[in-house]
Structure formats: structure tokens, C-alpha cells
Design an enzyme around this catalytic site. Sequence first.
Site, short mmCIF file in Angstrom:
data_model
loop_
_atom_site.label_atom_id
_atom_site.label_comp_id
_atom_site.label_asym_id
_atom_site.label_seq_id
_atom_site.Cartn_x
_atom_site.Cartn_y
_atom_site.Cartn_z
N ARG A 66 0.85 -1.19 0.00
CA ARG A 66 0.00 0.00 0.00
C ARG A 66 0.88 1.23 0.00
NH1 ARG A 66 2.49 1.57 3.74
NH2 ARG A 66 1.06 3.32 3.83
N GLY A 67 0.21 2.40 -0.06
CA GLY A 67 0.95 3.64 -0.18
C GLY A 67 0.95 4.04 -1.65
N ALA A 68 0.61 5.29 -1.92
CA ALA A 68 0.40 5.71 -3.31
C ALA A 68 1.60 5.43 -4.22
CB ALA A 68 -0.01 7.19 -3.34
N ARG A 102 -7.96 -0.44 -6.61
CA ARG A 102 -8.18 0.62 -5.62
C ARG A 102 -8.38 1.94 -6.35
NH1 ARG A 102 -4.73 1.00 -0.45
NH2 ARG A 102 -6.72 1.85 0.27
N GLN A 136 -1.99 1.40 10.34
CA GLN A 136 -0.73 1.58 9.60
C GLN A 136 0.27 2.40 10.41
OE1 GLN A 136 -3.76 2.04 8.29
NE2 GLN A 136 -3.89 1.33 6.18
N ASP A 141 -2.57 10.67 -1.42
CA ASP A 141 -2.95 9.68 -2.43
C ASP A 141 -3.34 10.34 -3.74
OD1 ASP A 141 -3.35 8.26 0.29
OD2 ASP A 141 -3.25 6.69 -1.22
N ASN A 159 -6.06 11.96 1.20
CA ASN A 159 -5.08 11.13 1.90
C ASN A 159 -5.86 10.26 2.87
OD1 ASN A 159 -2.36 10.32 2.50
ND2 ASN A 159 -2.46 11.50 4.38
N LYS A 160 -5.15 9.38 3.55
CA LYS A 160 -5.75 8.45 4.50
C LYS A 160 -6.79 9.15 5.38
CE LYS A 160 -5.28 4.92 5.04
NZ LYS A 160 -6.21 3.96 4.42
#
Lengths: 346, 346
Positions: free
Chosen positions: A46-48, A89, A196, A237, A247-248
Site C-alpha cells: 500500500r501507499g500511493a 483501488r 498503519q 494519495d 489522503n488516508k
Amino acid sequence: MAIETIIWEKNSIKIIDQSQLPLKLEYLYLKEIDQVREAITSLKIRGAPALGIAAALGIVVGIQSSSAQNWPDFREELQKTVNFLRSSRPTAVNLFWALERMIRRAEENNERPIPEIKRILQEEALKILEEDKICNRRIGQKGAALISDGDTVLTHCNAGALATADYGTALGILYRAKEEKKKIRVYVDETRPLLQGARLTAWELLQEGFKVTLICDHMAGAVMQEGKIDKILVGADRVAANGDTANKIGTYTLAVLAREHHIPFYVACPFSTVDLSIPGGEKISLEKRSPDEITQINGKRIAPKGVEVYNPAFDITPAKYITAIITEKGIHRPPFIKTLRGKEGK
Amino acid sequence: MAIETIIWEKNSIKIIDQSQLPLKLEYLYLKEIDQVREAITSLKIRGAPALGIAAALGIVVGIQSSSAQNWPDFREELQKTVNFLRSSRPTAVNLFWALERMIRRAEENNERPIPEIKRILQEEALKILEEDKICNRRIGQKGAALISDGDTVLTHCNAGALATADYGTALGILYRAKEEKKKIRVYVDETRPLLQGARLTAWELLQEGFKVTLICDHMAGAVMQEGKIDKILVGADRVAANGDTANKIGTYTLAVLAREHHIPFYVACPFSTVDLSIPGGEKISLEKRSPDEITQINGKRIAPKGVEVYNPAFDITPAKYITAIITEKGIHRPPFIKTLRGKEGK
């Protein structure tokens, strides 16, 4: 950085299975396109920026066994693979950006023999990976100028080595600042529901010798009120042309709190996360995830049956809450509509 | 209300073991003072008003086996019991208020035979319990006027039946509004680390037929930004003379978000929670709890070893963020320094 989040090895994508951290450091070798997509949807990777790399390498995995003999057949298979990964996603733009770059590269070479196109695509994916490393270093270098010796920085979710091919975006800035001998304490919020912050960010910062304090997400207000936080630094993101940032989930709450307490709020990301085709945040598609992520922890139910759950994975922080956006191009300050477009930041 | 959070039965304190909810509805009979204190420190019973009742009944349990034959000996044993319970949790003023009321009652009757003093103390504890029920109903009645048909209300932690002897403070207002045929949806945040929102509030609201939506704590900003929330309603553990309010950690974050989104922010509590001896919130002692509450979930570690943890159980919401404080005396509006002191609210 000793953390190998995503690399190309033995004709497969080698990743850390992030769902096992911090209890186990386990690697997975993804050889099939189905495995790649599953690793993305279940947040093993994960993570852009890492999603961009996973998508590009996913294409390589997806087409390496293709038996297509001509361009039209190959193009069709490629498109199927792209579509399959594209639906994994919806929010991080890097994933779409990487897929489009791979298609473009194939199309530019559509007169070459298929094996050569495959080789070119593999080169392109590895180039995306290498570029991310360089990009991380540049973001770190540019952003470290914003961090002072003795700062206490709050971060959210994971925008570190585990979200990229190298040492991260938001955390990369901290790694660089530390290399510059600045003493930094980091407050990490746990980032429910998938933790996370507690699992990944705390882990990688401790590996690198930082002083790390873990808090629950909603303690952010209290620690700011108590004067504990000098700066807030998060990843992204997707950033719209006006600077609105997806973002998250929980980032927006932090941004409001930051403004209330006059604390600088910084977003760090590669420029590939900036989506100039989208004028403002309201146009960004925000993923909703399964209720189970909230109602169960470690497979055990914690909430009563019958409860409805709202589980957005991201939120939008309007540009007005953001002090600066740091990319490899520089430090972009408001008005972002100008500083993100064309002109380099200062 | 069918929920019996705390009652006096078979010469013991019968409580719901809230650490088991919502998976199991299990009752405990506390017959020894050690059991009472342990139930308080481990949050088997919690919530400011319920803590007052538990403390008062704890005295009854603590002195019922006393063999003291005269007032000085009895007074000494009583004081020991009081001190033992007083050190259980530092923030909720109701606990101290109830203990002092019990001592005062004993002292007023210090010329009576010891068995009669014991009986009087039991009566007093049961009176505190009964008064809490009446108080809950009055808070509900006064506060329901603030709730409109069709409202969506966000609440934090648990200020309901499980925090009191009857139907709660903040949630009591919602129960009363529902009795008045108002349709209400409730957003419940999970309230990390101990998940009182997800485990307790969601459970009791579902029992009473509410529509309940569970979110993670830091999603509060996003749901307010999306226009989903009309009002915020929370309980309190201690209110200073100027209206500054100590409540479950995370309350302050919600209050800042509420102001940013122009959403009314209400605090509901019995008047015994108002501590007029304390001028402002900075003087309220705030409990810090064990790091394990954050680093472990269901006994399984989720954070890496070596991480520091900051785990305050409460925070202070300055009066300026509070739209009104609702007690059994009425709706107190700013300036609270006037409306909480002497004069009834309107």
C-alpha cells in the site's frame, strides 16, 4: 534504507507482506496477476507511490506469459491486465498514472516484435521503480529544509519506506533531516482501522533510530493543545490542481486541528500524485472499505451485530488547511493552483 | 430501560462486567472492597455517575464486616476504605463527591450505635443511586428540547445507561427524544483504545432500537465535512466553574471540529459532576493509563516493541467550544461562570 518494500527479483514482484508487520517481517513473491491484485486490495502492499510501482510491475507479471503473436492480440491482453489492476483501488492516482505510462510505452513500440515489447515494458516498470527512489531522495532533500533541530513532528498513517520503493515521502523528509543531524521526535497516530501508524510507521521509524511516541488518533487534539507538536507531515494519495488533497482518512481532522493550534501542516508526495486533470477535491473518488475492518480486530468481533458502519479509506483536506506541498520539484506554497502548475516551487 | 448497570442485591454490588460487552452480558457480584476497586480500575464499571454510585456502595461493602465497637475505631476504618477507593481513578469528580457525602453522613450520625451508622450509610448509598435515576430523567427531559426530529447526533465514548444507574446523561437525552417520537440517527465513534463507543454505546443504542452508524474516531472530521452531523452530544467527568470540561480523551478533538463546522456541541452531566471548587480546566487531574491499552488488542500485540506510548484517558475541552451544558437543573449556556453557579439555567 534496509527496508525492501518492493523489488523485482526472480521474475516476480518481491514485497514485504505489510499485513504481518510489525510481528513478522515476511516476504512474498508475486508471480501471477491475481496475486498482485489481491496483494493490493488486501493492503499487503500500500501507499500511493508503491501502488504505482506494483501496478507497473503487475503489468510485467500479467503479460510475461502472454502467447500473443501480434500487436492487436497483445494489445488486447495488455488492456485486460490494465483493467484488472485498475479496478483494485480507486483513490491513489499513482496507480492509474503508472498503468497509463505502461500502455503508452507499449503503444510507442507497437511495431516491434512481441518479446521485445515485453522487455521494454519490464524496463519501463523498473524505471518507474528507480525514478521513485530518486524522487524520494529529492523530496527528502527539499522538505528537510522545513524541519528544525529539536522539532516534534506528528505524522499519520504511513508515508515512509513501506509506502514507496525507497525511504518514503513524509518520512523521507524526516530521514533526511536526521541525516543532517537534526534531533527529531515523532508522534505517530495509530491510524484506525488498519493501524498503519502503529504497525508500520512506528516500526520503520524505530528501525532507523527515531524516538517514537504512539497515540490513538483522537488524542491528536490533546497533544496539540498541550503544545507537544511543532509540525504535521503527511503523505497524499491524490492532489487536485487547486491543492485539495486526498489522503488516508483522518488527515482532514488533523488539518483542522493544526489550523486551530497554528501548527504548520505539510503534505509530501511525488509529483505523479498531483492530478492536474482534477480541478478540486470534490471530484476525487474516495474508496469505501469493508465494515469488517472496523467491527473486527484480529478476527475477533468488537462491535455488536446489527450496527451500520461507515468506513471511508480516505478524506479530502481542502487546500486552505495546507501550509505547503512538498514534491521532488520543490516546496509548493499557496496559491497551489499556480505553484503546482508548470512553475517550480521555490 | 432494561439495562441494570449497577444495583444493590444480596448484600453485594451487582454490576454488568462492561469489559465483556458486547460479546457477553455477564453480571458480577462484588462483595469485597478489593473487588470493587478492581472493577473500577479495570473499567468493568465506568462512567462518572456510575463511579459515584460504585464508590458509595463500595463504602457499604467495605464497612459491612467491620467489627469496630466505637465511633473512633469505626471512623478510622471508614477513612481507610474511603482512601482505598479514592485512589482508584483521579478524574471523575463524582467518585470523590460520593465518598465525601458518605463520610459526612457518617459524621452527622457519629453518636449512634455502629450497626445503625452502617444502616444509615447503606441508605445513603442507595439514595445516591436513586437520585441518579431521577437526575438522568431530568437531564433527558431538559436536554431533549435541544434535539429536533430527524437529527443525526454524534456521540463519543459512553454516556448512557452503562455509565449511570438509569438511562444515561448524553444518551438519556436521546432516549427521551425518542420517547417524544423524534426520529434520530446516531453516529458513534469507536473511542480507542478501549472502544467504549463500539462496544458499549452501539450496543445499548441498538437495544433501544436506534439507527446506529459506527465510525473510527478520526473519521469525525470527514463526516462533519460531508454534512452528516447535526449535533454533538457527550458526557463529562468533571466540569470546572468556568465550564471547562474534562471528558474521555478525544472529546476536545470533536469540539474543535464542531466549531469549525458550526455544529452545536453539548455536554450532559449530573450537577454533581460540576466542581465549583476548581476555577478552570487546567486544575483538573487527568488520568494517564497503561501503554498496553494501545499496544495490545485482545491480548495480541499490534505495535512494535520499543515504542513509547502516550495514553491520557481524558482531555479538557475549554468552555469556549461548548454550546451548552445540560444538567438536571436545566440548560446552562455561556457564560458558564454565571449560569453554573447558583442561578438555574433556563
